[in-house]
Design an enzyme around this catalytic site. Structure first.
Site, PDB file in Angstrom:
ATOM      1  N   ALA A 139       0.824  -1.210   0.000  1.00 55.22           N
ATOM      2  CA  ALA A 139       0.000   0.000   0.000  1.00 55.22           C
ATOM      3  C   ALA A 139       0.855   1.255   0.000  1.00 55.22           C
ATOM      4  CB  ALA A 139      -0.916  -0.010   1.224  1.00 55.22           C
ATOM      5  N   LYS A 190       1.533 -17.028   0.711  1.00 53.67           N
ATOM      6  CA  LYS A 190       2.859 -16.385   0.694  1.00 53.67           C
ATOM      7  C   LYS A 190       3.154 -15.685   2.020  1.00 53.67           C
ATOM      8  CE  LYS A 190       1.028 -12.166   0.176  1.00 53.67           C
ATOM      9  NZ  LYS A 190       1.237 -10.936   0.986  1.00 53.67           N
ATOM     10  N   GLU A 280      -1.519 -10.866   8.740  1.00 53.38           N
ATOM     11  CA  GLU A 280      -2.414 -11.894   8.200  1.00 53.38           C
ATOM     12  C   GLU A 280      -1.824 -13.302   8.267  1.00 53.38           C
ATOM     13  OE1 GLU A 280      -5.520 -11.839   7.360  1.00 53.38           O
ATOM     14  OE2 GLU A 280      -6.044 -10.252   5.953  1.00 53.38           O
TER      15      GLU A 280
END
Length: 342
Positions: A139, A190, A280
């Site tokens: 981001a 990933k 995450e």
């Protein structure tokens, strides 16, 4: 119908995409859960908590009222962490129509159900068209107009291409892909390998170790993907190895940074507190470990990272277990003849 986008989530990624879309001339609104944060963003035209150096365009609508942001929108972007998606979808029930396209940009697998986000979305909105937008895209860089490429994945070609058109610009190139399963899994898995790459860095290991971890990691990712119906070629693309490279090597990566701290001796909770934002890969490690066990797929790297995170395994001993596994041929068969296409 005129394109109007509602971005749901006021974190760094939701904010960056809102800025991008506004610059593209798209009528865009961003929903921020906190009324106080919303008011501050409106007043200062900054998201001080996540992207403090990025000026929010005057055309970007900001509100903590979910109904007002999604009103008349043609595209709804889910930009909340994976563990918050189900609650948000429940809040959206009765508020949206089947004509609205749902785009997900979170990368994870739900702990309780071990489902991908598209599967959760279809529980609540089976008639809506769905797109997974994923790829190597911090981001912080997207918000600064640094050249970036991602993938728009949908089982519906026209919808994938529509999202491609809406998000594309001179600094944000979007490709299309029909393999939703592979694109979603690439983005989620990933993060596990990035935790491992960070742990390796925290231990003081070198480039050899990280290269081995990433290479064997992409193999693990593709092996689980194939077992779940993904196209193995997807893992060689942007949402697979592309996202893996950027997440394992960049200090923008929360997963890598958390791994570094764990490698240096921090506990899991200490690492989470130090990062201060959602990591995450931590929850996804649990989901993936359990999912792989359920379907009988061997994922040794994921298993050892799970043991470090949730079983308080000694990090160096886990590395030793990986290095001491029984010898085998490198090129095990993963690919199938099945291809996903429109």
């Amino acid at each position: 119908m005129k394109t109007k986008v509602a971005v749901l989530g006021g974190g760094s990624w939701g904010t960056a995409l809102s800025v991008l879309l506004s610059k593209n001339g798209i009528d865009t609104g961003i929903w921020v859960r906190s009324e106080q944060q919303s008011e501050t963003m409106i007043k200062k035209r900054l998201n001080s908590k996540y992207l403090s150096d990025i000026i929010l365009p005057d055309t970007l609508r900001i509100n903590s009222d979910l109904s007002r942001i999604i009103d008349d929108s043609s595209i709804i972007v889910l930009a909340v962490p994976t563990h918050s998606v189900r609650e948000l979808l429940q809040d959206l029930q009765g508020k949206i129509t089947s004509e609205q396209i749902i785009v997900n940009v979170a990368k994870g697998i739900e702990n309780s159900s071990k489902k991908r986000i598209s599967e959760i979305v279809y529980e609540y909105f089976p008639d809506n068209r769905f797109v997974a937008l994923s790829g190597p895209s911090h981001a912080e860089e997207v918000a600064l107009d640094i050249p970036t490429t991602v993938v728009s994945a949908s089982t519906n070609k026209e919808v994938a291409e529509h999202i491609q058109d809406v998000f594309s610009c001179s600094t944000f190139r979007v490709y299309t892909n029909p393999d939703v399963i592979g694109v979603e899994l690439g983005g989620a898995l990933k993060n596990i390998i990035a935790l491992g790459a960070g742990i390796s860095d925290g231990l003081g290991y070198g480039d050899n170790t990280k290269a081995a971890l990433m290479t064997r990691g992409i193999y693990e990712m593709s092996k689980l993907g194939v077992a779940l119906g993904a196209d193995p070629d997807t893992f060689s693309g942007l949402s697979g190895i592309g996202d893996l490279i950027v997440t394992c090597t960049s200090m923008h990566s929360r997963n890598r940074r958390a791994g570094i701290l764990i490698g240096k001796g921090y506990s899991l909770n200490e690492a989470i507190e130090e990062i201060g934002m959602v990591v995450e890969g931590i929850k996804t490690t649990r989901s993936t470990f359990e999912l792989a066990g359920d379907i009988g797929v061997e994922m040794p790297i994921t298993k050892e990272i799970y043991n470090v995170l949730y079983k308080e395994a000694d990090v160096r001993e886990s590395v030793g277990k990986l290095m001491g596994r029984s010898r085998k041929h490198e090129m095990e068969i993963v690919a199938t003849n099945k291809k996903t296409s429109w």
